[in-house]
Design a protein around this motif. Structure first.
Motif: not given
Length: 246
Positions: A175-183, A213-226
């Motif tokens: 519910x509170x994913x970090x900002x990808x720019x701060x990965x 590889x936090x940036x790619x992990x976050x992007x994958x999680x963002x896709x799920x949420x989006x």
């Protein structure tokens, strides 16, 4: 290629394999042939330009680290989308594609063959196969995405089931994913927790990325949420829809 009525040359490979030199030699060869045999048809091309597709070489400086070609090595061949961003700026694949398309169109208008050269393979892949990006805007900063959405997407059953089985801590993290720019600023503990979350929600993508590889992990999680579906399923459906190149 759809949207590109004339061809381009793409040179892809790992660092130190001679991509830049080959691109320059091709451009010079075409220029020499065109100028020495003006009566012959070389596909209508009067010369060529190199379009950089290396994610690091877009930045000014870092010449030695990124193995950037020198002005002398360019031998007069114009290189586009290189040395034009400040190192402090973020530059996403979607932005590069838009810029590259403009330069390709400009080359065609001037009867110059665009030669795309770089080691960032997925940039060239997304340029040639546009359907592989969720959308041209979805690789921008996360805030650009969420501001335009008034409600949560409908969850696919497999995602809904995985979410319902998460621990409270992982639900809170989702519910509170970090900002990808701060990965890069994420602690190891947070990075590992994010990867654990991805493995729970989308095991194929979790197995694809290293937990650091936090940036790619976050992007994958963002896709799920989006999208409400797993990133691996999005990729699979796009692979089926790719069909012909651009």
């Amino acid at each position: 290629m759809t949207g590109i009525s004339k061809p381009l040359v793409a040179i892809v490979g790992t660092t130190g394999t001679g991509k830049s030199q080959l691109g320059i030699e091709l451009a010079l060869a075409l220029q020499r042939q065109s100028s020495s045999h003006p009566g012959l048809d070389f596909g209508g091309w009067k010369g060529a330009r190199v379009i950089n597709a290396d994610a690091m070489q877009v930045y000014r400086g870092l010449d030695i680290v990124t193995n950037k070609v020198t002005e002398e090595e360019k031998q007069g061949v114009e290189h586009l989308l290189m040395d034009f961003k400040d190192p402090s700026e973020e530059y996403f694949v979607s932005q590069w594609i838009k810029d590259a398309m403009k330069e390709i169109e400009r080359c065609h208008e001037q009867e110059l063959l665009p030669i795309v050269v770089g080691g960032t393979t997925y940039w060239i892949q997304h340029l040639i196969f546009p359907n592989r990006l969720v959308s041209l805007t979805e690789d921008e900063a996360p805030s650009d995405l969420t501001e335009t959405k008034d409600e949560e997407p409908k969850l696919f059953p497999v995602v809904a089931a995985a979410l319902s089985s998460l621990t409270d801590d992982l639900k809170q993290l989702y519910s509170n994913l970090p900002d990808r720019s701060q990965s890069e600023a994420c602690s190891d503990e947070t990075a590992f927790a994010l990867h654990t979350l991805l493995c729970e929600l989308d095991p194929p993508m979790g197995g694809r990325w290293h937990w650091r590889d936090t940036r790619k992990v976050l992007r994958s999680l963002e896709i799920i949420k989006e999208s409400g579906q797993r990133a691996s399923d999005v990729n699979s459906s796009q692979d089926e829809a790719v069909g012909m190149a651009r």
